[in-house]
Write a protein that holds these residues in place. Structure first.
Motif, PDB file in Angstrom:
ATOM      1  N   VAL A 166       0.839  -1.204   0.000  1.00  0.00           N
ATOM      2  CA  VAL A 166       0.000   0.000   0.000  1.00  0.00           C
ATOM      3  C   VAL A 166       0.873   1.253   0.000  1.00  0.00           C
ATOM      4  CG1 VAL A 166      -1.702   1.336   1.315  1.00  0.00           C
ATOM      5  CG2 VAL A 166      -1.918  -1.163   1.151  1.00  0.00           C
ATOM      6  N   THR A 167       1.869   1.272   0.886  1.00  0.00           N
ATOM      7  CA  THR A 167       2.759   2.435   0.968  1.00  0.00           C
ATOM      8  C   THR A 167       3.534   2.608  -0.335  1.00  0.00           C
ATOM      9  OG1 THR A 167       2.998   2.096   3.332  1.00  0.00           O
ATOM     10  CG2 THR A 167       4.664   3.466   2.271  1.00  0.00           C
ATOM     11  N   GLU A 168       4.084   1.521  -0.863  1.00  0.00           N
ATOM     12  CA  GLU A 168       4.862   1.624  -2.107  1.00  0.00           C
ATOM     13  C   GLU A 168       3.956   2.095  -3.248  1.00  0.00           C
ATOM     14  OE1 GLU A 168       7.947   1.706  -2.154  1.00  0.00           O
ATOM     15  OE2 GLU A 168       8.503   0.721  -0.279  1.00  0.00           O
ATOM     16  N   PHE A 169       2.726   1.599  -3.280  1.00  0.00           N
ATOM     17  CA  PHE A 169       1.821   2.037  -4.351  1.00  0.00           C
ATOM     18  C   PHE A 169       1.482   3.519  -4.206  1.00  0.00           C
ATOM     19  CE2 PHE A 169      -2.263   2.506  -6.606  1.00  0.00           C
ATOM     20  CZ  PHE A 169      -1.804   2.180  -7.871  1.00  0.00           C
ATOM     21  N   ASN A 170       1.317   3.998  -2.960  1.00  0.00           N
ATOM     22  CA  ASN A 170       1.042   5.425  -2.770  1.00  0.00           C
ATOM     23  C   ASN A 170       2.181   6.303  -3.296  1.00  0.00           C
ATOM     24  OD1 ASN A 170      -1.483   5.061  -1.719  1.00  0.00           O
ATOM     25  ND2 ASN A 170      -0.777   5.009   0.413  1.00  0.00           N
ATOM     26  N   HIS A 171       3.410   5.848  -3.126  1.00  0.00           N
ATOM     27  CA  HIS A 171       4.544   6.596  -3.700  1.00  0.00           C
ATOM     28  C   HIS A 171       4.420   6.646  -5.224  1.00  0.00           C
ATOM     29  CE1 HIS A 171       7.054   7.407  -0.222  1.00  0.00           C
ATOM     30  NE2 HIS A 171       6.812   6.181   0.214  1.00  0.00           N
ATOM     31  N   ILE A 172       3.977   5.530  -5.809  1.00  0.00           N
ATOM     32  CA  ILE A 172       3.828   5.489  -7.266  1.00  0.00           C
ATOM     33  C   ILE A 172       2.732   6.446  -7.718  1.00  0.00           C
ATOM     34  CG2 ILE A 172       3.128   4.000  -9.205  1.00  0.00           C
ATOM     35  CD1 ILE A 172       4.602   1.685  -7.721  1.00  0.00           C
ATOM     36  N   VAL A 173       1.629   6.494  -6.968  1.00  0.00           N
ATOM     37  CA  VAL A 173       0.531   7.404  -7.328  1.00  0.00           C
ATOM     38  C   VAL A 173       0.996   8.862  -7.261  1.00  0.00           C
ATOM     39  CG1 VAL A 173      -1.754   8.263  -6.657  1.00  0.00           C
ATOM     40  CG2 VAL A 173      -1.300   5.801  -6.682  1.00  0.00           C
ATOM     41  N   ASP A 174       1.737   9.239  -6.205  1.00  0.00           N
ATOM     42  CA  ASP A 174       2.245  10.615  -6.097  1.00  0.00           C
ATOM     43  C   ASP A 174       3.071  10.985  -7.328  1.00  0.00           C
ATOM     44  OD1 ASP A 174       1.103  10.851  -3.615  1.00  0.00           O
ATOM     45  OD2 ASP A 174       2.959  10.498  -2.488  1.00  0.00           O
ATOM     46  N   LEU A 175       3.939  10.058  -7.709  1.00  0.00           N
ATOM     47  CA  LEU A 175       4.803  10.279  -8.868  1.00  0.00           C
ATOM     48  C   LEU A 175       3.969  10.358 -10.157  1.00  0.00           C
ATOM     49  CD1 LEU A 175       7.934  10.078  -9.686  1.00  0.00           C
ATOM     50  CD2 LEU A 175       7.359   7.715 -10.271  1.00  0.00           C
ATOM     51  N   PHE A 176       2.994   9.465 -10.265  1.00  0.00           N
ATOM     52  CA  PHE A 176       2.108   9.431 -11.430  1.00  0.00           C
ATOM     53  C   PHE A 176       1.433  10.798 -11.619  1.00  0.00           C
ATOM     54  CE2 PHE A 176      -2.143   8.420 -13.228  1.00  0.00           C
ATOM     55  CZ  PHE A 176      -1.758   7.824 -14.411  1.00  0.00           C
ATOM     56  N   PHE A 177       0.903  11.376 -10.540  1.00  0.00           N
ATOM     57  CA  PHE A 177       0.259  12.691 -10.638  1.00  0.00           C
ATOM     58  C   PHE A 177       1.251  13.747 -11.114  1.00  0.00           C
ATOM     59  CE2 PHE A 177      -3.286  11.689  -7.346  1.00  0.00           C
ATOM     60  CZ  PHE A 177      -4.020  11.068  -8.347  1.00  0.00           C
ATOM     61  N   GLU A 178       2.474  13.689 -10.587  1.00  0.00           N
ATOM     62  CA  GLU A 178       3.488  14.674 -11.013  1.00  0.00           C
ATOM     63  C   GLU A 178       3.707  14.603 -12.517  1.00  0.00           C
ATOM     64  OE1 GLU A 178       6.458  15.187  -7.150  1.00  0.00           O
ATOM     65  OE2 GLU A 178       7.154  14.048  -8.876  1.00  0.00           O
TER      66      GLU A 178
END
Ligand code: ADP
Ligand code: MG
Length: 283
Positions: A166-178
């Motif tokens: 979950v935490t690793e995926f949240n990092h990916i989502v933050d990056l995806f939005f950027e």
């Protein structure tokens, strides 16, 4: 004379050590692969994640692709198509240039690459196996698919430091939005465990801001467009009524690269003067 104690490291160890700098977690792999897709001129970038990227990180693009020869070279250390002479270092307009990402990533994962450029009749599949590099024909459309499985499977000390899926995926989502905000003209898709999480067709910056930040914020933005000498500042700032109590909805870029620069963030906040209470931050 005593025996020499110094020896040169084998290449796979060199790559794994370099990976320590390039690859910290699944999101860093996503960043490197997506930057390559953007540099390849992709108009569509699909990111498929399984188990927060611990099991699979796959990036599919419709960029320029690679010839068989380049596909083979692409995973060697210091192999890049982006710079060649000294002078190029002063003139970088691609996101990558060090030629290190694929070499590093492929040394700490189960790595495969399928690619095809316009001049090749067949696509190429490159796989890293325990026995070494394996190349074969593969049916493919123009573009590149890179799959990174079981990150750090061969570096248990690093794998241990990864957080929950979950935490690793949240990092990916933050990056995806950027990335989505920096490149609104690209079609972006993110799936997790085969479920579509986000899908944004190519559009204008303002519409993309709406996709990512929602209507409430989009209705309360002021467009900024200022040119001073060689510097061009462009974007949108939220009116005071949509300000937040943290900086999470601030997306800052220099030449389309995301930056997390406190000094710039502070300048923007200061520009609001007394319009914003001390503990609120502009979107
Ligand atoms: P760099 O981006 O610094 O050049 P990388 O290791 O990330 O180094 O990639 C090595 C090379 O592989 C790139 O210079 C590029 O020529 C090629 N490459 C990598 N990914 C892609 C892609 N998605 N599409 C086309 N070419 C790619
Ligand atoms: Mg790169």
């Amino acid at each position: 004379m005593s025996e020499s104690k110094i020896h040169l490291l084998p290449q796979h160890l060199i790559n794994q050590i370099a990976a320590g700098e390039v690859v910290e977690r699944p999101a860093s792999v996503v960043k490197e692969l997506v930057e390559n897709s953007i540099d390849a001129g992709a108009k569509t970038i699909r990111i498929e994640i399984e188990n927060g990227g611990l099991n699979l990180i796959k990036v599919v693009d419709d960029g320029c692709g690679m010839s068989r020869e380049d596909a083979e070279k692409s995973i060697l250390q210091h192999a890049t198509s982006k710079i060649s002479a000294d002078i190029d270092l002063e003139n970088i307009n691609t996101l990558g240039f060090r030629g290190e990402a694929l070499a590093s990533i492929s040394s700490v994962s189960q790595f495969s690459l399928i690619t095809k450029d316009d001049d090749s009749l067949a696509g190429t599949l490159v796989e890293m196996t325990d026995a070494g590099l394996r190349m074969s024909d593969s049916s493919a459309a123009r573009g590149t698919v890179i799959a990174v499985r079981n990150l750090f499977h061969n570096v248990p000390a690093r794998r241990k430091y990864l957080k929950t899926a979950v935490t690793e995926f949240n990092h990916i989502v933050d990056l995806f939005f950027e990335f989505c905000l920096a490149y609104p003209n690209i079609f972006w898709k993110l799936t997790h465990n085969n479920k579509t999480i986000y899908q944004f067709p190519g559009t204008t910056l303002l519409q993309r801001v709406g996709d990512v930040l929602g209507d409430e914020i989009t209705k309360n933005l002021i467009e900024i467009d200022v040119k001073i000498n060689d510097i061009h500042v462009h974007g949108y700032v939220g009116k005071p009524q949509v300000a937040r109590n943290n900086r999470k909805l601030q997306y800052l870029y220099i030449n389309s690269r995301p930056v997390h620069e406190f000094i710039v963030a502070k300048q923007i906040k200061d520009a609001f003067g007394t319009l914003l209470p001390r503990d609120l931050y502009p979107v």
